[in-house]
Design a protein around this motif. Structure first.
Motif: not given
Length: 383
Positions: A237-248
């Motif tokens: 399993v993998a958890l990936e955060y999807r941010c509405s404000a793009p950038g790293g």
């Protein structure tokens, strides 16, 4: 940490009930609709100031009553505390710690910590992003109770910023005056404070984002391990955060700048639509099973295992950080096949305090032997 006594007044179906509790496993057994879940819901409310079943406090107050009271004695090590919450729908709730009335409800956060498994957990995988944001934020607050204040500040700023944007949108649609009586501010005057609200939103939002990202980093390996326990060979399993404000960005200062930049880019659309389009309230947690998103691709059994793995990972994380939570298993075993039932029970049997609800006593795995209460028509009797 464990609860030694639970007292309810006008909470859900209970006019009044007193339930002494021991460390180890306690099972509440009774037919559906008799009040089993109401007991563990009250314990969960002490930990999160919210219910896992309803969005507002009104349904928690017994019909015909004006308020409800949840009171619990809690022991951690050699320290004992008495906490009390008074629920007043439509008014401010009240709190007391060791009979002191000079506390806010959120001051009780951190005294009781819980990890709760319930049939509703399937929404963590299959539901909308709000379910996953709530999961993250409640776990963040369990780890660091001060985050309740950050979350409250963010919600307040977001509400005020949305009010300003909505007013500006209406003003634009009505020639700059929003169709209001003389004296109404123009859209341009209203928007003069938007930069200030952007800064407030970015500051509190960056703190919340940083905490979520840190949580995901430590939760990821625990969730993968828990899934393997429940469904061997079925991961990873993998958890990936999807941010509405793009950038790293990863640190608070970088996230602050990232949010400010994103807010500036979408300002025109926000004014047109009258709502804030970027920020932690618009983010999501992508749950992947293998190379695919679990939502829409995983089977029903895989979704159950994933939801349970997230809760088990939360439990393991809080235990590792030194304050073992009360584990609540609310009518979960009836939802699981025999294999998952036994593996879940084996994973949690050694918890300091485990509260189980079940419609049928035989649904509780033998490894979870302990105290048992019969719940029927508002009566809670130890058997």
């Amino acid at each position: 940490m464990h609860v030694t006594h639970l007292s309810l007044a006008d909470f859900r179906s209970y006019a009044r009930v007193e339930v002494p509790l021991d460390p180890g496993v306690t099972a509440f057994v009774g037919e559906n609709g008799q009040g089993k879940t109401n007991l563990v819901e009250a314990v969960g409310y002490l930990a999160t100031l919210s219910s896992h079943r309803v969005a507002s406090d009104a349904p928690l107050v017994r019909m015909g009553a004006e308020r409800a009271v949840i009171r619990a004695a809690v022991t951690q090590g050699d320290r004992s505390q008495l906490i009390e919450l008074e629920l007043n729908p439509g008014k401010a709730n009240r709190a007391r710690i060791n009979r002191s009335s000079q506390v806010r409800p959120r001051d009780v956060l951190g005294i009781v910590r819980t990890v709760l498994f319930a049939p509703e957990d399937l929404a963590l995988v299959k539901g909308d992003p709000g379910e996953r944001r709530r999961f993250l934020d409640e776990l963040i607050t369990a780890r660091s109770p001060r985050m309740a204040g950050v979350r409250s500040d963010y919600d307040r700023v977001l509400k005020q910023r949305n009010t300003l944007l909505k007013s500006a949108a209406m003003a634009r649609r009505h020639g700059g005056r929003a169709g209001a009586p003389p004296g109404t501010k123009s859209a341009g005057a209203d928007l003069s404070t938007l930069d200030v609200w952007d800064q407030h939103l970015a500051r509190t939002g960056a703190e919340l984002l940083a905490q979520r990202m840190d949580l995901i980093a430590v939760l990821q390996p625990l969730a993968d391990k828990a899934y393997e326990q429940l469904a061997p060979g079925g991961g990873p399993v993998a958890l990936e955060y999807r941010c509405s404000a793009p950038g790293g960005a990863q640190d608070r200062q970088g996230l602050y700048g990232q949010l400010l930049e994103a807010l500036a880019e979408v300002r025109k659309q926000e004014i047109e639509r009258g709502v804030t389009l970027v920020g932690p309230h618009r983010d999501d947690l992508l749950l992947k099973l293998g190379q695919l998103p679990a939502k829409g691709y995983a089977s029903h059994g895989e979704c159950w295992s994933y939801a349970l793995a997230l809760r088990l990972a939360s439990y393991d994380l809080l235990r590792a950080e030194g304050n073992e939570p009360v584990l609540v298993l609310d009518d979960v075993f009836a939802e699981l096949d025999a294999r998952r039932r036994e593996r879940l029970a084996e994973s949690v049997a050694q918890g300091e305090q485990v509260l189980v609800t079940a419609a049928v006593g035989d649904d509780v795995p033998g490894v979870l032997a302990g105290a048992r209460y019969a719940v029927e028509n508002g009566s809670v009797v130890r058997v």
